[in-house]
Design an enzyme around this catalytic site. Structure first.
Site, PDB file in Angstrom:
ATOM      1  N   SER A  84       0.744  -1.141   0.176  1.00 58.20           N
ATOM      2  CA  SER A  84      -0.032   0.026   0.051  1.00 58.20           C
ATOM      3  C   SER A  84       0.982   1.140  -0.035  1.00 58.20           C
ATOM      4  O   SER A  84       1.884   1.184   0.794  1.00 58.20           O
ATOM      5  CB  SER A  84      -0.984   0.032   1.164  1.00 58.20           C
ATOM      6  N   TYR A 121      -2.383   0.189  10.891  1.00 57.33           N
ATOM      7  CA  TYR A 121      -2.739  -0.370   9.565  1.00 57.33           C
ATOM      8  C   TYR A 121      -1.502   0.032   8.709  1.00 57.33           C
ATOM      9  O   TYR A 121      -1.021  -0.940   7.946  1.00 57.33           O
ATOM     10  CB  TYR A 121      -3.909   0.088   8.727  1.00 57.33           C
TER      11      TYR A 121
END
Length: 234
Positions: free
Chosen positions: A142, A154
């Site tokens: 990501s 995250y």
């Protein structure tokens, strides 16, 4: 590895980027095994997608070692070989966008295990088979693993994936296996529980980027692809 009728295993592929990648590969004549934790969702994906001769569905939790090992073994037994594995399974904890400072620690373990342990388990199970075929391991990271966010767990899991991709590359390259990290930016997926940003990517360009990595010819190790929508400033 030129993609011509190859076998690809994708974890967490009953929806989102993984499902779109599976459909693209099937459309291009490849064999695909997909894993998912939810039997109902997996069956719905298989029924909707069709291609029963070239599509295998496996119930498996990406963070569970016996399940991951069994998924790889079953894929090889069913299709005869494994040419690529895509560590796609991942999610954000239900307390997002709360932070390490004010979030709910009870919700964090499944996210950390899926996002960080999951790719390592898949690599362990798949690498011997990928070495036999001169294949490729793809990790879905990501942009959150390239840019820090304040106290964002995250993001920290995706930073771990960024590091894992490089240390796996260092190991795998001498064994004839390519390793690619694909970093999507803001993408229209269930991640955005509070609403999708208006400029977010659709899932198709990210799936195309994964297929591009898988389609590299023998001897080419494409290591990192970052794909953002125009309009994403970070």
């Amino acid at each position: 590895m030129t993609m011509t009728g190859k076998t690809v295993l994708i974890t967490g592929a009953t929806s989102g980027i993984g499902a779109h990648t599976a459909r693209l590969l099937l459309d291009r004549g490849h064999r695909v095994a997909v894993t998912g934790r939810d039997e109902t969702r997996l069956k719905a994906f298989l029924d909707e997608t069709g291609r029963p001769d070239r599509l295998l569905g496996i119930i498996a939790d990406a963070a569970d070692w016996p399940a991951t090992q069994a998924a790889v073994t079953r894929t090889v037994a069913h299709f005869g070989a494994l040419h690529a594995a895509v560590a796609n399974a991942g999610f954000v904890a239900a307390d997002h966008p709360r932070t390490i400072a004010d979030g709910d620690p009870e919700l964090w373990a499944p996210m950390v295990l899926t996002n960080v342990l999951g790719p390592a388990l898949l690599a362990n199970a798949a690498l011997p088979h990928l070495e036999a075929t001169g294949g490729r391991l793809v990790l879905i990271g990501s942009v959150a693993g390239l840019k820090n966010s304040p106290a964002n767990l995250y993001s920290a899991t995706k930073w771990a994936v960024t590091g894992m991709a490089e240390n796996l590359r260092m190991y795998a390259t001498s064994r004839g296996v390519g390793v690619t990290l694909v970093n999507p930016g803001m993408t229209d997926t269930p991640f955005w529980q509070g609403g999708v940003p208006p400029f977010a990517l659709s899932r198709e360009p990210v799936a195309e980027a994964i297929c591009f990595a898988l389609g590299q010819p023998a001897g080419v190790d494409l290591n990192t692809l970052t794909i953002r929508p125009v309009g994403q400033p970070v």
